[in-house]
Design a protein around this motif. Structure first.
Motif, PDB file in Angstrom:
ATOM      1  N   MET A   1      38.085  33.288  28.642  1.00  0.00           N
ATOM      2  CA  MET A   1      38.868  32.702  27.558  1.00  0.00           C
ATOM      3  C   MET A   1      39.130  31.224  27.837  1.00  0.00           C
ATOM      4  O   MET A   1      40.185  30.703  27.526  1.00  0.00           O
ATOM      5  N   THR A   2      38.191  30.522  28.403  1.00  0.00           N
ATOM      6  CA  THR A   2      38.396  29.128  28.805  1.00  0.00           C
ATOM      7  C   THR A   2      38.206  28.165  27.637  1.00  0.00           C
ATOM      8  O   THR A   2      37.361  28.375  26.768  1.00  0.00           O
ATOM      9  N   GLY A   3      39.028  27.097  27.623  1.00  0.00           N
ATOM     10  CA  GLY A   3      38.876  26.024  26.651  1.00  0.00           C
ATOM     11  C   GLY A   3      39.081  26.420  25.212  1.00  0.00           C
ATOM     12  O   GLY A   3      38.613  25.735  24.307  1.00  0.00           O
ATOM     13  N   GLY A   4      39.786  27.506  24.967  1.00  0.00           N
ATOM     14  CA  GLY A   4      39.985  27.959  23.592  1.00  0.00           C
ATOM     15  C   GLY A   4      41.386  27.702  23.074  1.00  0.00           C
ATOM     16  O   GLY A   4      42.282  27.302  23.816  1.00  0.00           O
ATOM     17  N   ASN A   5      41.568  27.939  21.789  1.00  0.00           N
ATOM     18  CA  ASN A   5      42.877  27.797  21.160  1.00  0.00           C
ATOM     19  C   ASN A   5      43.399  29.183  20.802  1.00  0.00           C
ATOM     20  O   ASN A   5      42.881  29.837  19.902  1.00  0.00           O
ATOM     21  N   PHE A   6      44.434  29.608  21.543  1.00  0.00           N
ATOM     22  CA  PHE A   6      45.072  30.899  21.339  1.00  0.00           C
ATOM     23  C   PHE A   6      46.553  30.700  20.987  1.00  0.00           C
ATOM     24  O   PHE A   6      47.375  31.569  21.235  1.00  0.00           O
ATOM     25  N   ALA A   7      46.894  29.552  20.415  1.00  0.00           N
ATOM     26  CA  ALA A   7      48.286  29.240  20.079  1.00  0.00           C
ATOM     27  C   ALA A   7      48.859  30.314  19.155  1.00  0.00           C
ATOM     28  O   ALA A   7      48.204  30.766  18.214  1.00  0.00           O
ATOM     29  N   SER A   8      50.068  30.759  19.461  1.00  0.00           N
ATOM     30  CA  SER A   8      50.804  31.758  18.672  1.00  0.00           C
ATOM     31  C   SER A   8      50.101  33.108  18.599  1.00  0.00           C
ATOM     32  O   SER A   8      50.395  33.925  17.717  1.00  0.00           O
ATOM     33  N   ALA A   9      49.187  33.380  19.505  1.00  0.00           N
ATOM     34  CA  ALA A   9      48.517  34.683  19.549  1.00  0.00           C
ATOM     35  C   ALA A   9      49.415  35.699  20.245  1.00  0.00           C
ATOM     36  O   ALA A   9      50.315  35.351  21.005  1.00  0.00           O
ATOM     37  N   ARG A  10      49.174  36.982  19.988  1.00  0.00           N
ATOM     38  CA  ARG A  10      49.950  38.062  20.590  1.00  0.00           C
ATOM     39  C   ARG A  10      49.048  38.896  21.493  1.00  0.00           C
ATOM     40  O   ARG A  10      47.995  39.364  21.058  1.00  0.00           O
ATOM     41  N   PHE A  11      49.510  39.049  22.743  1.00  0.00           N
ATOM     42  CA  PHE A  11      48.808  39.843  23.739  1.00  0.00           C
ATOM     43  C   PHE A  11      49.719  40.938  24.287  1.00  0.00           C
ATOM     44  O   PHE A  11      49.490  41.475  25.359  1.00  0.00           O
ATOM     45  N   ASP A  12      50.772  41.287  23.554  1.00  0.00           N
ATOM     46  CA  ASP A  12      51.780  42.240  24.024  1.00  0.00           C
ATOM     47  C   ASP A  12      51.155  43.570  24.444  1.00  0.00           C
ATOM     48  O   ASP A  12      50.310  44.109  23.730  1.00  0.00           O
ATOM     49  N   ARG A  13      51.580  44.043  25.621  1.00  0.00           N
ATOM     50  CA  ARG A  13      51.142  45.326  26.188  1.00  0.00           C
ATOM     51  C   ARG A  13      49.639  45.415  26.412  1.00  0.00           C
ATOM     52  O   ARG A  13      49.106  46.492  26.623  1.00  0.00           O
ATOM     53  N   GLY A  14      48.933  44.292  26.341  1.00  0.00           N
ATOM     54  CA  GLY A  14      47.496  44.277  26.621  1.00  0.00           C
ATOM     55  C   GLY A  14      47.232  44.113  28.111  1.00  0.00           C
ATOM     56  O   GLY A  14      48.143  43.845  28.887  1.00  0.00           O
ATOM     57  N   ASP A  15      46.003  44.288  28.511  1.00  0.00           N
ATOM     58  CA  ASP A  15      45.614  44.109  29.910  1.00  0.00           C
ATOM     59  C   ASP A  15      44.596  42.978  29.990  1.00  0.00           C
ATOM     60  O   ASP A  15      43.466  43.118  29.544  1.00  0.00           O
ATOM     61  N   LEU A  16      45.040  41.834  30.553  1.00  0.00           N
ATOM     62  CA  LEU A  16      44.188  40.658  30.708  1.00  0.00           C
ATOM     63  C   LEU A  16      43.829  40.430  32.171  1.00  0.00           C
ATOM     64  O   LEU A  16      43.389  39.346  32.544  1.00  0.00           O
ATOM     65  N   SER A  17      43.994  41.421  33.003  1.00  0.00           N
ATOM     66  CA  SER A  17      43.773  41.270  34.439  1.00  0.00           C
ATOM     67  C   SER A  17      42.389  40.705  34.747  1.00  0.00           C
ATOM     68  O   SER A  17      41.406  41.043  34.089  1.00  0.00           O
ATOM     69  N   ASN A  18      42.360  39.812  35.737  1.00  0.00           N
ATOM     70  CA  ASN A  18      41.125  39.170  36.214  1.00  0.00           C
ATOM     71  C   ASN A  18      40.435  38.296  35.173  1.00  0.00           C
ATOM     72  O   ASN A  18      39.255  37.984  35.302  1.00  0.00           O
ATOM     73  N   SER A  19      41.148  37.887  34.138  1.00  0.00           N
ATOM     74  CA  SER A  19      40.553  37.039  33.106  1.00  0.00           C
ATOM     75  C   SER A  19      40.627  35.566  33.485  1.00  0.00           C
ATOM     76  O   SER A  19      41.500  35.149  34.233  1.00  0.00           O
ATOM     77  N   GLU A  20      39.691  34.785  32.956  1.00  0.00           N
ATOM     78  CA  GLU A  20      39.675  33.336  33.149  1.00  0.00           C
ATOM     79  C   GLU A  20      40.215  32.694  31.882  1.00  0.00           C
ATOM     80  O   GLU A  20      39.662  32.874  30.798  1.00  0.00           O
ATOM     81  N   MET A  21      41.325  31.924  32.047  1.00  0.00           N
ATOM     82  CA  MET A  21      41.999  31.314  30.909  1.00  0.00           C
ATOM     83  C   MET A  21      42.140  29.804  31.101  1.00  0.00           C
ATOM     84  O   MET A  21      42.936  29.159  30.432  1.00  0.00           O
ATOM     85  N   ASN A  22      41.367  29.234  31.992  1.00  0.00           N
ATOM     86  CA  ASN A  22      41.489  27.821  32.349  1.00  0.00           C
ATOM     87  C   ASN A  22      41.321  26.906  31.141  1.00  0.00           C
ATOM     88  O   ASN A  22      40.399  27.061  30.343  1.00  0.00           O
ATOM     89  N   GLY A  23      42.261  25.938  31.032  1.00  0.00           N
ATOM     90  CA  GLY A  23      42.162  24.897  30.015  1.00  0.00           C
ATOM     91  C   GLY A  23      42.405  25.328  28.587  1.00  0.00           C
ATOM     92  O   GLY A  23      42.186  24.546  27.667  1.00  0.00           O
ATOM     93  N   SER A  24      42.869  26.544  28.361  1.00  0.00           N
ATOM     94  CA  SER A  24      43.113  27.018  26.994  1.00  0.00           C
ATOM     95  C   SER A  24      44.544  26.746  26.547  1.00  0.00           C
ATOM     96  O   SER A  24      45.440  26.549  27.352  1.00  0.00           O
ATOM     97  N   ASN A  25      44.743  26.775  25.242  1.00  0.00           N
ATOM     98  CA  ASN A  25      46.062  26.572  24.660  1.00  0.00           C
ATOM     99  C   ASN A  25      46.651  27.926  24.262  1.00  0.00           C
ATOM    100  O   ASN A  25      46.142  28.586  23.354  1.00  0.00           O
ATOM    101  N   PHE A  26      47.725  28.323  24.954  1.00  0.00           N
ATOM    102  CA  PHE A  26      48.444  29.557  24.669  1.00  0.00           C
ATOM    103  C   PHE A  26      49.881  29.249  24.257  1.00  0.00           C
ATOM    104  O   PHE A  26      50.768  30.075  24.408  1.00  0.00           O
TER     105      PHE A  26
END
Length: 92
Positions: A31-56
């Protein structure tokens, strides 16, 4: 997109602002370099994910599994991490 199996998903560079990923399995997602502003990840499993440089900014991770994520340079301004498991997460 809530409650979906998205393990190993390649979402880098995309615009997913205000998307609902709640309850989704997103282990090992890229999930690198993306725009995830105002997104919902509630109760999800993002373990071991790459989120470098993204907007959350203003995103919600309530009760999410975020073990061993990599999020160097990511923007989490006003994000909600209540009850999230961030064991061994790397934000630096």
């Amino acid at each position: 997109m809530s409650n979906r199996p998205l393990d190993n998903a390649r979402l880098s560079g995309g615009n997913f602002s205000a998307s609902n990923f709640s309850g989704s399995n997103m282990r090992n997602a890229e999930m690198t370099g993306g725009n995830f502003a105002s997104a919902r990840f509630d109760r999800g499993d993002l373990s071991n994910s790459e989120m470098n440089g993204s907007n959350f900014s203003s995103s919600s991770f309530v009760g999410a599994g975020m073990r061993q994520i990599e999020a160097t340079g990511a923007n989490f301004t006003r994000a909600d991490f209540a009850g999230a498991d961030m064991t061994d997460a790397d934000f630096v």
